[in-house]
Design a protein around this motif. Structure first.
Motif, PDB file in Angstrom:
ATOM      1  N   UNK A 134      22.475   8.534 -20.272  1.00 59.44           N
ATOM      2  CA  UNK A 134      23.489   9.282 -19.815  1.00 59.44           C
ATOM      3  C   UNK A 134      24.533   8.615 -19.361  1.00 59.44           C
ATOM      4  N   UNK A 135      26.134   9.071 -19.473  1.00 60.24           N
ATOM      5  CA  UNK A 135      27.150   8.104 -18.751  1.00 60.24           C
ATOM      6  C   UNK A 135      27.060   8.228 -17.494  1.00 60.24           C
ATOM      7  N   UNK A 151      30.119  -0.203 -26.449  1.00 59.37           N
ATOM      8  CA  UNK A 151      31.012  -0.963 -25.570  1.00 59.37           C
ATOM      9  C   UNK A 151      30.635  -0.734 -24.195  1.00 59.37           C
ATOM     10  N   UNK A 152      30.411   0.509 -24.054  1.00 60.06           N
ATOM     11  CA  UNK A 152      29.881   0.962 -22.646  1.00 60.06           C
ATOM     12  C   UNK A 152      28.228   0.402 -22.295  1.00 60.06           C
ATOM     13  N   UNK A 162      37.351   6.965 -21.091  1.00 55.05           N
ATOM     14  CA  UNK A 162      36.127   7.625 -20.873  1.00 55.05           C
ATOM     15  C   UNK A 162      36.267   8.720 -20.192  1.00 55.05           C
ATOM     16  N   UNK A 163      36.622   8.789 -19.143  1.00 53.25           N
ATOM     17  CA  UNK A 163      36.685  10.177 -18.266  1.00 53.25           C
ATOM     18  C   UNK A 163      37.303  11.428 -18.946  1.00 53.25           C
ATOM     19  N   UNK A 164      38.215  10.931 -19.649  1.00 56.05           N
ATOM     20  CA  UNK A 164      38.983  11.947 -20.433  1.00 56.05           C
ATOM     21  C   UNK A 164      38.093  12.633 -21.641  1.00 56.05           C
ATOM     22  N   UNK A 208      28.246  12.362 -27.509  1.00 52.73           N
ATOM     23  CA  UNK A 208      29.520  12.740 -28.364  1.00 52.73           C
ATOM     24  C   UNK A 208      30.455  11.619 -28.196  1.00 52.73           C
ATOM     25  N   UNK A 209      30.334  10.452 -27.613  1.00 47.80           N
ATOM     26  CA  UNK A 209      31.289   9.494 -27.620  1.00 47.80           C
ATOM     27  C   UNK A 209      31.428   8.749 -29.015  1.00 47.80           C
ATOM     28  N   UNK A 210      32.636   8.396 -29.364  1.00 48.81           N
ATOM     29  CA  UNK A 210      32.690   7.567 -30.520  1.00 48.81           C
ATOM     30  C   UNK A 210      31.856   6.336 -30.382  1.00 48.81           C
TER      31      UNK A 210
END
Ligand SMILES: [Fe+2]
Length: 307
Positions: free
Chosen positions: A216-217, A162-163, A242-244, A154-156
């Motif tokens: 997975x994050x 970047x991650x 990221x945590x938010x 679901x991350x942009x």
């Protein structure tokens, strides 16, 4: 052999296996006596936990030694590196309790009330965790699970990219529980001693699962303190962002404790956090960490943080 034990040829299909809804996690297995789990069924359980992230064995009544035997069928039980968590008779059992045992303090009260993946602060984190309540609290108790694969999906796109190029730094010293033997030591001494025992490590911020390749994050507000190589302020800001995005209700599964249940989960795909508890409640739960002998992730090696 228990009288309701399964014949050696049986598979999990002989029991009541309930799969989760598509956007949820957690398989429930009923009617199976975990004492009789065969190597073949254990492989099926591991396949279920990799696919659905969480498995719950309902209605178990295991002696401590039988609980350890279950861990041995599923993999290799962990002996936790801090002895104050150990059950006095069984070092494989990590005790969370606010009740005495044979008149003595046992384990640690109030463990894991923050998002984390077990032992992410080691270069070889814990693959699977199993927990069973031994003394049920008077009020309802939950454990929360955060789906790290869905959170990554679901991350942009710009943030995901970047991650994928970053390594996260994990350390546990800020979660150290002070013990009676620490009296008269300064906080600095305690932190330095912990650092020597479990120095900060780095992992890819996004890990590839060794069985299904899911991305997975691999971060948590409990143990992740930043990103390797980024200036401190940039690292703090990115981690908070990221945590938010991760710790959102839509990725959280709430598991309510029930007597006799044994819960098993995949630490690669889930963060977990103890739910709220009533301050007057008394409870005891027994955890056993289980190594599944697979690489924790397949994309990059773990590392020590270089000062
Ligand atoms: Fe934990």
């Amino acid at each position: 052999m228990n009288p309701i034990g399964s014949p050696p040829s049986s598979t999990l299909a002989d029991f009541e296996v309930t799969l989760p809804a598509d956007d949820d996690i957690g398989v429930r297995i009923a009617g199976l006596d975990a004492r009789t789990l065969t190597a073949g069924q254990a492989a099926e359980v591991r396949a279920l936990v990799y696919e659905h992230k969480l498995v719950v064995f309902e209605g178990q009544d295991l002696l401590d030694a039988e609980y350890i035997d279950l861990a041995r069928v599923l993999g290799t039980p962990q002996v936790y590196f801090q002895h104050n968590y150990h059950h006095p008779d069984h070092p494989e059992i990590f005790v969370s309790s606010n009740l005495p045992f044979r008149g003595q303090k046992i384990g640690v009260a109030g463990t894991g009330a923050y998002w984390h993946s077990d032992c992410s602060f080691f270069t070889e984190p814990l693959s699977l965790t199993m927990i069973t309540p031994r003394v049920m609290p008077e009020n309802p108790r939950t454990t929360l699970y955060l789906d790290l694969a869905r959170a990554f999906e679901a991350l942009p796109e710009h943030l995901a990219q970047r991650l994928l190029g970053l390594r996260s730094i994990h350390e546990a010293k800020w979660r150290y529980k002070v013990q009676p033997c620490d009296v008269d030591k300064s906080l600095t001494e305690l932190l330095e001693a912990f650092d020597a025992l479990a120095p900060a490590v780095t992992h890819p911020a996004v890990i590839d699962h060794p069985v299904n390749g899911r991305r997975c994050l691999y971060l948590s507000s409990g143990f992740t303190v930043g990103f390797e190589g980024l200036p401190a302020e940039e690292s703090r800001t990115l981690l908070a962002e990221v945590l938010a995005l991760m710790e959102r209700k839509e990725f959280i599964h709430e598991h309510r404790w029930a007597a006799g249940e044994v819960t098993l989960w995949d630490n690669r795909q889930l963060n977990h956090c103890a739910g709220d508890k009533h301050e007057n409640d008394h409870s005891t739960s027994y955890r056993i960490g289980v190594y599944d002998e697979l690489e924790f992730y397949t994309n990059q090696p773990a590392g020590r943080l270089l000062a």
